[in-house]
Design a protein around this motif. Structure first.
Motif, PDB file in Angstrom:
ATOM      1  N   VAL A 287      -8.102 -11.105   7.220  1.00  0.00           N
ATOM      2  CA  VAL A 287      -8.414 -12.363   7.911  1.00  0.00           C
ATOM      3  C   VAL A 287      -8.649 -12.113   9.402  1.00  0.00           C
ATOM      4  O   VAL A 287      -9.565 -12.680  10.009  1.00  0.00           O
ATOM      5  CB  VAL A 287      -7.281 -13.395   7.717  1.00  0.00           C
ATOM      6  N   TYR A 288      -7.833 -11.239   9.997  1.00  0.00           N
ATOM      7  CA  TYR A 288      -7.970 -10.941  11.424  1.00  0.00           C
ATOM      8  C   TYR A 288      -9.340 -10.315  11.721  1.00  0.00           C
ATOM      9  O   TYR A 288     -10.022 -10.718  12.678  1.00  0.00           O
ATOM     10  CB  TYR A 288      -6.860  -9.992  11.865  1.00  0.00           C
ATOM     11  N   LEU A 289      -9.753  -9.357  10.914  1.00  0.00           N
ATOM     12  CA  LEU A 289     -11.050  -8.712  11.127  1.00  0.00           C
ATOM     13  C   LEU A 289     -12.195  -9.704  10.925  1.00  0.00           C
ATOM     14  O   LEU A 289     -13.195  -9.672  11.659  1.00  0.00           O
ATOM     15  CB  LEU A 289     -11.197  -7.524  10.173  1.00  0.00           C
ATOM     16  N   ASN A 290     -12.048 -10.577   9.940  1.00  0.00           N
ATOM     17  CA  ASN A 290     -13.062 -11.611   9.719  1.00  0.00           C
ATOM     18  C   ASN A 290     -13.157 -12.545  10.913  1.00  0.00           C
ATOM     19  O   ASN A 290     -14.250 -12.943  11.341  1.00  0.00           O
ATOM     20  CB  ASN A 290     -12.718 -12.401   8.453  1.00  0.00           C
ATOM     21  N   LEU A 291     -11.998 -12.875  11.496  1.00  0.00           N
ATOM     22  CA  LEU A 291     -11.969 -13.730  12.680  1.00  0.00           C
ATOM     23  C   LEU A 291     -12.646 -13.036  13.867  1.00  0.00           C
ATOM     24  O   LEU A 291     -13.436 -13.652  14.597  1.00  0.00           O
ATOM     25  CB  LEU A 291     -10.527 -14.085  13.025  1.00  0.00           C
TER      26      LEU A 291
END
Length: 234
Positions: free
Chosen positions: A140-144
């Motif tokens: 999720v962090y990388l997608n953000l």
């Protein structure tokens, strides 16, 4: 291959969009039930228990559906390659890293699913759950980060044009829709971190009501995006 609904032929792309919408609806139902359960936890424990059970069942169905996400993920990762089509190296690095994390995340989630349903005997099942949460947070962090970087690059391009009237309205609308993506993924990140073991950031500190509210809002934004993009593409 084409399928038909109500006599209309649907392309594979349209079918994927319908499936994506259905999953967003399932997510909304899952977390809205959790929201109600959290709200009535002390007011009406019996009602809260029924809604908590409904939320748990829907969550289990969503987890089962994710078991078949490997093939599309592998296909996407192969097509993405090293991110040659990305606008800059930062986006490419984030994209490749995100794909690697996701390719590792899905098998780990499968192990957790098999352990939960006692299909296989998994030692240290709790440790697998913790690893699963870590990879979810990373994903999720990388997608953000990718979404924020893409928004920043597009904002720079738009800033180079002093006359907004010269910019296509659809391009502007799609750019502004990225803000909704940032808000939605930020909510998902808050939720993902809350599943970490206690002592890590805000892991384990959110109440059932708070998790339900975050998940419901995220799902609502996701459904809004699906229909907003459909209108823009007409």
């Amino acid at each position: 291959m084409l399928n038909t609904i109500a006599g209309k032929q649907l392309t594979r792309c349209q079918i994927k969009k319908i499936i994506r919408c259905e999953r967003k609806v399932m997510k909304a139902l899952c977390y809205s039930a959790k929201l109600v359960a959290g709200y009535h936890a002390k007011r009406n424990p019996d009602l809260a228990k029924r809604y908590a059970t409904a939320s748990s069942k829907i969550s289990g169905a969503r987890a089962t559906l994710r078991l078949i996400d490997d093939i599309p993920m592998i296909q996407y990762a192969l097509e993405y390659g090293l991110g040659e089509n990305e606008p800059d190296r930062v986006m490419a690095v984030l994209g490749v890293t995100a794909n690697i994390v996701d390719l590792l995340y899905y098998p780990i989630e499968k192990v957790c699913w098999l352990a939960e349903h006692k299909i296989v005997d998994v030692k240290n099942a709790d440790r697998w759950d913790n690893v699963n949460s870590i990879f979810w947070v990373l994903s999720v962090y990388l997608n953000l980060m990718r979404t924020m970087r893409n928004f920043s690059l597009n904002q720079e391009k738009l800033s180079c044009n002093p006359k907004l009237s010269d910019i296509d309205a659809t391009v502007l609308a799609k750019h502004r829709l990225e803000l909704v993506s940032i808000a939605r993924i930020s909510l998902d990140f808050v939720h993902a971190v809350s599943t970490l073991p206690g002592g890590y950031l805000w892991g384990g500190k959110l109440t059932t009501f708070q998790v339900g509210a975050i998940g419901t809002l995220s799902a609502g934004l996701g459904i809004y995006q699906i229909f907003a993009k459909r209108r823009l593409n007409k």
